[in-house]
Design a protein around this motif. Sequence first.
Motif, PDB file in Angstrom:
ATOM      1  N   THR A  11      31.205  -1.227 -14.487  1.00  0.00           N
ATOM      2  CA  THR A  11      31.398  -2.308 -15.418  1.00  0.00           C
ATOM      3  C   THR A  11      32.419  -3.207 -14.841  1.00  0.00           C
ATOM      4  O   THR A  11      33.278  -2.714 -13.829  1.00  0.00           O
ATOM      5  N   GLU A  12      32.417  -4.622 -15.331  1.00  0.00           N
ATOM      6  CA  GLU A  12      33.416  -5.229 -14.894  1.00  0.00           C
ATOM      7  C   GLU A  12      34.622  -5.293 -15.533  1.00  0.00           C
ATOM      8  O   GLU A  12      34.843  -5.113 -16.807  1.00  0.00           O
ATOM      9  N   TRP A  22      36.258  -4.396 -10.414  1.00  0.00           N
ATOM     10  CA  TRP A  22      34.875  -3.507 -10.751  1.00  0.00           C
ATOM     11  C   TRP A  22      35.548  -2.081 -11.051  1.00  0.00           C
ATOM     12  O   TRP A  22      36.350  -1.650 -10.547  1.00  0.00           O
TER      13      TRP A  22
END
Length: 100
Positions: A11-12, A22
């Motif tokens: 997930t960013e 990240w």
Amino acid sequence: LNAAIKYGIRTEGESRRGKKCWKFNYRGITYVTNYDMDHGLTAYPDLCFGFDLEKVAITKELKDAHDEAARRSHDHHSWNSHVVVVVDQSGSMRNTDATK
């Protein structure tokens, strides 16, 4: 870290300083890398995953015992252990350096 990057859920995120990063969740641990994914920034276990200890209220007796043990720890002749394990359950490493 390499396994987390390869097999984990990515997930960013954004660091506290506003830089993109990240987050990879893999086997109960979240790893945070820079945006190029070539440097690990931090890692922390998921809450309630693995080794969680019950919180205990600190009584006067416990504090006194701790203070005495801390005082004696400076005298190396009083040590009778070759291994000392310290478990930091403060939660400070559980707080992400990136926003969710």
